[in-house]
Design a protein around this motif. Structure first.
Motif, PDB file in Angstrom:
ATOM      1  N   UNK A  82      79.783  74.923  37.278  1.00  0.00           N
ATOM      2  CA  UNK A  82      79.093  75.027  35.995  1.00  0.00           C
ATOM      3  C   UNK A  82      77.958  76.043  36.114  1.00  0.00           C
ATOM      4  N   UNK A  83      77.875  76.910  35.130  1.00  0.00           N
ATOM      5  CA  UNK A  83      76.744  77.831  35.016  1.00  0.00           C
ATOM      6  C   UNK A  83      75.793  77.238  33.992  1.00  0.00           C
ATOM      7  N   UNK A  84      74.570  76.934  34.427  1.00  0.00           N
ATOM      8  CA  UNK A  84      73.555  76.361  33.547  1.00  0.00           C
ATOM      9  C   UNK A  84      72.480  77.415  33.313  1.00  0.00           C
ATOM     10  N   UNK A  85      72.270  77.780  32.062  1.00  0.00           N
ATOM     11  CA  UNK A  85      71.233  78.758  31.757  1.00  0.00           C
ATOM     12  C   UNK A  85      70.239  78.166  30.772  1.00  0.00           C
ATOM     13  N   UNK A  86      68.966  78.335  31.058  1.00  0.00           N
ATOM     14  CA  UNK A  86      67.894  77.859  30.182  1.00  0.00           C
ATOM     15  C   UNK A  86      67.368  79.022  29.359  1.00  0.00           C
TER      16      UNK A  86
END
Length: 218
Positions: free
Chosen positions: A73-77
């Motif tokens: 999973x790529x999590x970007x804020x």
């Protein structure tokens, strides 16, 4: 096609032309933040990502645990749909989403905005990844990327841009996430990350894709 950084540099140059005094203050506060190593508490490589369950734009709860069952999973804020740099980033990620998915990964974008205010329905329909709402910035804090908004920035948003962050973020007007991106493997470990307290600087989609390729070939 211009890189995300080239597009961002153009947006910064535009801002300097329109409001040089404000942009100088931004440069100063970013320099201070970097000198104090804000963002230094962000998750490090090989650390386990905290589990989270957050609502998407349609009010459905999305959990990291369920996403990881399918692959990395790529999590970007990001700060919110009101932020022009965030919009550049989201569009750049959408343009490369097929490459991300082809490597077996999913992408989620997290901001403090309330679910029905994160983006318009039309904008949501153009994004093929989950946009999640972290209203009180709890998940951002767990990832070590919560940032206290300087007063002059709050004032600029409130007066110059007529942005009511308290309404947009359901009462939270003082904390925003540092724009940051994490690649998390199926075991929940961080294998790549990009963290920069300068909200005008974002990870390049190419770098995310290269990190996913390395993970796949490991």
């Amino acid at each position: 096609m211009q890189s995300l950084q080239q597009q961002t540099d153009a947006k910064i140059a535009e801002g300097r032309q329109k409001n040089p005094a404000f942009m100088q203050k931004v440069d100063e506060i970013i320099a201070q933040s970097k000198s104090f190593l804000q963002g230094n508490d962000a998750l490090k490589l090989a650390q386990t990502a905290p589990q989270f369950s957050l609502p998407n734009a349609n009010g459905q709860t999305i959990s990291l645990a369920n996403l990881l069952q399918k692959g990395p999973v790529v999590v970007t804020f990001y700060r919110g749909s009101w932020c022009p740099y965030c919009n550049l980033q989201l569009r750049a990620l959408q343009a490369r989403l097929s490459d991300i998915n082809a490597l077996g990964a999913q992408l989620v974008a997290i901001s403090p905005q309330i679910p029905d205010g994160t983006m318009t329905q039309d904008e949501i329909s153009k994004l093929d990844f989950e946009v999640l709402s972290d209203q009180d910035a709890t998940v951002a804090a767990q990832f070590g990327v919560a940032w206290q908004v300087p007063e002059f920035l709050s004032e600029h948003m409130r007066v110059d841009r007529e942005l009511d962050l308290e309404a947009i973020n359901n009462g939270n007007s003082k904390i925003l996430p540092i724009p940051a991106t994490f690649v998390i493997n199926r075991e929940g470990k961080v294998t790549w990350r990009f963290v920069d307290v300068d909200y005008r600087t974002r990870s390049e989609p190419d770098d995310i894709i290269n990190a996913l390729r390395k993970l796949k070939n490991a």
